[in-house]
Design an enzyme around this catalytic site. Structure first.
Site, PDB file in Angstrom:
ATOM      1  N   GLY A   8     -28.264  34.303 -41.439  1.00 33.82           N
ATOM      2  CA  GLY A   8     -27.842  32.933 -41.732  1.00 33.82           C
ATOM      3  C   GLY A   8     -27.516  32.102 -40.503  1.00 33.82           C
ATOM      4  O   GLY A   8     -27.340  30.889 -40.610  1.00 33.82           O
ATOM      5  N   ASP A  42     -32.625  32.341 -22.388  1.00 34.84           N
ATOM      6  CA  ASP A  42     -32.898  33.778 -22.495  1.00 34.84           C
ATOM      7  C   ASP A  42     -32.812  34.425 -21.119  1.00 34.84           C
ATOM      8  O   ASP A  42     -33.604  34.119 -20.227  1.00 34.84           O
ATOM      9  CB  ASP A  42     -34.304  34.022 -23.064  1.00 34.84           C
ATOM     10  CG  ASP A  42     -34.637  35.511 -23.073  1.00 34.84           C
ATOM     11  OD1 ASP A  42     -34.144  36.204 -23.981  1.00 34.84           O
ATOM     12  OD2 ASP A  42     -35.367  35.977 -22.174  1.00 34.84           O
ATOM     13  N   TYR A  47     -32.468  40.933 -15.112  1.00 38.16           N
ATOM     14  CA  TYR A  47     -32.994  39.806 -14.332  1.00 38.16           C
ATOM     15  C   TYR A  47     -32.065  39.487 -13.143  1.00 38.16           C
ATOM     16  O   TYR A  47     -32.399  38.673 -12.304  1.00 38.16           O
ATOM     17  CB  TYR A  47     -33.168  38.531 -15.180  1.00 38.16           C
ATOM     18  CG  TYR A  47     -34.104  38.654 -16.367  1.00 38.16           C
ATOM     19  CD1 TYR A  47     -34.896  39.776 -16.569  1.00 38.16           C
ATOM     20  CD2 TYR A  47     -34.196  37.631 -17.296  1.00 38.16           C
ATOM     21  CE1 TYR A  47     -35.734  39.876 -17.664  1.00 38.16           C
ATOM     22  CE2 TYR A  47     -35.038  37.723 -18.390  1.00 38.16           C
ATOM     23  CZ  TYR A  47     -35.807  38.853 -18.583  1.00 38.16           C
ATOM     24  OH  TYR A  47     -36.630  38.934 -19.672  1.00 38.16           O
ATOM     25  N   LYS A  72     -30.013  40.691 -22.620  1.00 39.29           N
ATOM     26  CA  LYS A  72     -30.546  42.005 -23.033  1.00 39.29           C
ATOM     27  C   LYS A  72     -29.855  43.117 -22.263  1.00 39.29           C
ATOM     28  O   LYS A  72     -29.628  42.987 -21.059  1.00 39.29           O
ATOM     29  CB  LYS A  72     -32.057  42.077 -22.762  1.00 39.29           C
ATOM     30  CG  LYS A  72     -32.808  40.867 -23.277  1.00 39.29           C
ATOM     31  CD  LYS A  72     -34.287  40.933 -22.978  1.00 39.29           C
ATOM     32  CE  LYS A  72     -34.920  39.572 -23.155  1.00 39.29           C
ATOM     33  NZ  LYS A  72     -34.749  38.662 -22.012  1.00 39.29           N
ATOM     34  N   HIS A 104     -32.164  44.557 -27.228  1.00 38.66           N
ATOM     35  CA  HIS A 104     -32.450  45.707 -26.395  1.00 38.66           C
ATOM     36  C   HIS A 104     -33.842  46.203 -26.692  1.00 38.66           C
ATOM     37  O   HIS A 104     -34.455  45.824 -27.674  1.00 38.66           O
ATOM     38  CB  HIS A 104     -31.375  46.788 -26.548  1.00 38.66           C
ATOM     39  CG  HIS A 104     -31.589  47.734 -27.674  1.00 38.66           C
ATOM     40  ND1 HIS A 104     -31.441  49.079 -27.544  1.00 38.66           N
ATOM     41  CD2 HIS A 104     -31.936  47.518 -28.944  1.00 38.66           C
ATOM     42  CE1 HIS A 104     -31.689  49.656 -28.698  1.00 38.66           C
ATOM     43  NE2 HIS A 104     -31.983  48.743 -29.562  1.00 38.66           N
TER      44      HIS A 104
HETATM   45  N1  LIG Z   1     -38.425  41.043 -23.190  1.00 41.95           N
HETATM   46  C1  LIG Z   1     -39.304  41.207 -22.230  1.00 41.95           C
HETATM   47  O1  LIG Z   1     -39.772  42.339 -21.956  1.00 41.95           O
HETATM   48  C2  LIG Z   1     -39.757  40.023 -21.430  1.00 41.95           C
HETATM   49  C3  LIG Z   1     -40.801  40.170 -20.494  1.00 41.95           C
HETATM   50  C4  LIG Z   1     -41.223  39.045 -19.790  1.00 41.95           C
HETATM   51  C5  LIG Z   1     -40.616  37.809 -20.012  1.00 41.95           C
HETATM   52  N2  LIG Z   1     -39.577  37.694 -20.909  1.00 41.95           N
HETATM   53  C6  LIG Z   1     -38.913  36.392 -21.158  1.00 41.95           C
HETATM   54  O2  LIG Z   1     -39.904  35.398 -21.436  1.00 41.95           O
HETATM   55  C7  LIG Z   1     -39.753  34.296 -20.525  1.00 41.95           C
HETATM   56  C8  LIG Z   1     -41.070  33.621 -20.247  1.00 41.95           C
HETATM   57  O3  LIG Z   1     -42.045  34.579 -19.843  1.00 41.95           O
HETATM   58  P1  LIG Z   1     -42.903  34.469 -18.512  1.00 41.95           P
HETATM   59  O4  LIG Z   1     -42.110  33.829 -17.448  1.00 41.95           O
HETATM   60  O5  LIG Z   1     -43.484  35.803 -18.285  1.00 41.95           O
HETATM   61  O6  LIG Z   1     -44.157  33.563 -18.916  1.00 41.95           O
HETATM   62  P2  LIG Z   1     -44.431  32.028 -19.283  1.00 41.95           P
HETATM   63  O7  LIG Z   1     -43.190  31.296 -19.629  1.00 41.95           O
HETATM   64  O8  LIG Z   1     -45.546  32.067 -20.267  1.00 41.95           O
HETATM   65  O9  LIG Z   1     -45.039  31.471 -17.917  1.00 41.95           O
HETATM   66  C9  LIG Z   1     -44.268  31.278 -16.786  1.00 41.95           C
HETATM   67  C10 LIG Z   1     -45.226  31.080 -15.607  1.00 41.95           C
HETATM   68  O10 LIG Z   1     -46.029  29.918 -15.814  1.00 41.95           O
HETATM   69  C11 LIG Z   1     -45.716  28.905 -14.846  1.00 41.95           C
HETATM   70  N3  LIG Z   1     -45.586  27.636 -15.627  1.00 41.95           N
HETATM   71  C12 LIG Z   1     -44.525  27.217 -16.352  1.00 41.95           C
HETATM   72  N4  LIG Z   1     -44.784  26.058 -16.966  1.00 41.95           N
HETATM   73  C13 LIG Z   1     -46.040  25.713 -16.622  1.00 41.95           C
HETATM   74  C14 LIG Z   1     -46.866  24.612 -16.934  1.00 41.95           C
HETATM   75  N5  LIG Z   1     -46.438  23.625 -17.733  1.00 41.95           N
HETATM   76  N6  LIG Z   1     -48.120  24.572 -16.383  1.00 41.95           N
HETATM   77  C15 LIG Z   1     -48.557  25.570 -15.568  1.00 41.95           C
HETATM   78  N7  LIG Z   1     -47.811  26.641 -15.235  1.00 41.95           N
HETATM   79  C16 LIG Z   1     -46.563  26.720 -15.753  1.00 41.95           C
HETATM   80  C17 LIG Z   1     -44.423  29.346 -14.195  1.00 41.95           C
HETATM   81  O11 LIG Z   1     -44.377  28.978 -12.840  1.00 41.95           O
HETATM   82  P3  LIG Z   1     -43.229  27.991 -12.247  1.00 41.95           P
HETATM   83  O12 LIG Z   1     -41.891  28.642 -12.519  1.00 41.95           O
HETATM   84  O13 LIG Z   1     -43.576  27.921 -10.795  1.00 41.95           O
HETATM   85  O14 LIG Z   1     -43.396  26.678 -12.979  1.00 41.95           O
HETATM   86  C18 LIG Z   1     -44.495  30.868 -14.324  1.00 41.95           C
HETATM   87  O15 LIG Z   1     -45.292  31.421 -13.290  1.00 41.95           O
HETATM   88  C19 LIG Z   1     -39.105  34.955 -19.301  1.00 41.95           C
HETATM   89  O16 LIG Z   1     -38.507  34.018 -18.446  1.00 41.95           O
HETATM   90  C20 LIG Z   1     -38.111  35.889 -19.960  1.00 41.95           C
HETATM   91  O17 LIG Z   1     -36.964  35.154 -20.371  1.00 41.95           O
HETATM   92  C21 LIG Z   1     -39.158  38.786 -21.615  1.00 41.95           C
END
Ligand SMILES: NC(=O)c1ccc[n+]([C@@H]2O[C@H](COP(=O)([O-])OP(=O)(O)OC[C@H]3O[C@@H](n4cnc5c(N)ncnc54)[C@H](OP(=O)(O)O)[C@@H]3O)[C@@H](O)[C@H]2O)c1
Length: 289
Positions: A8, A42, A47, A72, A104
């Site tokens: 909820g 998040d 991190y 996490k 987690h």
């Molecule tokens: N639970 C897990 O195992 C896990 C694993 C990975 C990630 N995550 C979470 O998911 C979040 C997002 O994932 P992610 O960082 O891997 O991937 P994402 O958000 O899909 O992509 C981020 C990447 O794209 C670039 N970017 C951002 N906006 C853009 C745009 N409008 N145009 C072009 N490039 C762009 C960023 O560079 P710049 O920063 O230079 O803009 C960065 O290199 C993480 O921050 C984290 O919180 C969780």
């Protein structure tokens, strides 16, 4: 736009991720995101920027109650007592009494400890220290095992989902249990920064759809998540991208466009295979608060 979790509690559908955001720019990025309108952040113990996330939230001037904070527990802190302690470390660094969503991920080689860690999350939920609990990177078989051995159905499963890797089986399993799928790497960032794969940002189908709406491929990907009922947590350290990635509430993708994006799935994972994660290969010591 909000999603209602299975207990909820409401959560914003679009959030802001800070994986790989260096600690020295995290506080400014988070404050920028909150100024632009994001209300979900998040982070994760692993991190190493929870303290700076807390600073960014305080810098924004927003009341704590206006921001949904998720973090996490890392696998090296698994076990019942260890996870209770990990919560105290995270809450201390974030500078908050209560965390909104605590996630987690599975440690398949030590599934008993994974379940013990989840039991600790259940205790924290019962004690009101967290508003909701969830998991990350749980594949359907692991989710079934966890559900067999726990009481509270996770509110969220945060998994890799972007146009090149959509995990329909995982999304179906989540849906069957009323679990929100939250997309990490929602724009396929992992396909770019890991190298080797083609980039979603340069995909011709996404570029065509983006042109049809006067938007960017990034905005189209985020809109696709929202229209398919997922939460998404894009990351950027660049103010113009942080703003653009939140500017996705003024257009609608058609059914044909949604299906065209679904059709880009390659079934090739960008991130680690969840069943291969071991304490040894992913070991990180999470420092005290
Ligand atoms: N639970 C897990 O195992 C896990 C694993 C990975 C990630 N995550 C979470 O998911 C979040 C997002 O994932 P992610 O960082 O891997 O991937 P994402 O958000 O899909 O992509 C981020 C990447 O794209 C670039 N970017 C951002 N906006 C853009 C745009 N409008 N145009 C072009 N490039 C762009 C960023 O560079 P710049 O920063 O230079 O803009 C960065 O290199 C993480 O921050 C984290 O919180 C969780």
């Amino acid at each position: 736009m909000k999603l209602t979790m299975n207990n909820g509690v409401e959560m914003p559908a679009l959030g802001f991720g800070v994986f790989q955001t260096p600690p020295d720019v995290t506080s400014a990025s988070v404050a920028e995101a909150l100024t632009v309108g994001y209300r979900l952040i998040d982070t994760a113990a692993s991190y190493f920027n929870e303290r700076e996330v807390g600073e960014g939230i305080r810098r924004s001037g927003l009341d704590r109650s206006e921001v949904f904070i998720e973090t996490k527990v890392w696998i090296s802190d698994y076990g019942y007592e260890q996870t209770l302690h990990a919560f105290e470390k995270s809450a201390g660094k974030l500078g908050v009494e209560q965390i909104d969503l605590l996630l987690h991920q599975p440690l398949p080689t030590r599934f008993d400890r994974t379940v013990e860690a989840y039991r600790a999350l259940e205790t924290l939920l019962a004690d009101g220290r967290v508003r909701a609990i969830g998991v990350s990177n749980f594949m359907p078989d692991m989710l079934a095992d966890l559900l067999d051995r726990s009481t509270v159905v996770p509110a969220v499963n945060q998994v890799e989902v972007h146009p090149y890797f959509t995990q329909p089986d995982v999304q179906r399993a989540d849906d069957a249990h009323g679990i929100i799928t939250q997309a990490w790497s929602p724009m396929g960032g992992i396909t770019s920064y890991r190298g080797g794969g083609s980039s979603t940002f340069d995909d011709p189908v996404l570029a065509r759809i983006a042109a049809e709406h006067g938007k960017s491929p990034a905005q189209v990907m985020l809109r696709w998540h929202l229209q398919e009922g997922r939460s998404a947590i894009p990351k950027s350290v660049k103010p113009e991208r942080i703003a653009a990635n939140f500017d996705v509430f003024d257009f609608d993708l058609t059914d044909d466009q949604l299906r065209a994006i679904d059709g880009l799935n390659t079934d090739v994972r960008g991130g680690p295979e969840p069943k291969d994660v071991t304490l040894e290969s992913f070991h990180r010591d999470i420092p005290e608060a």
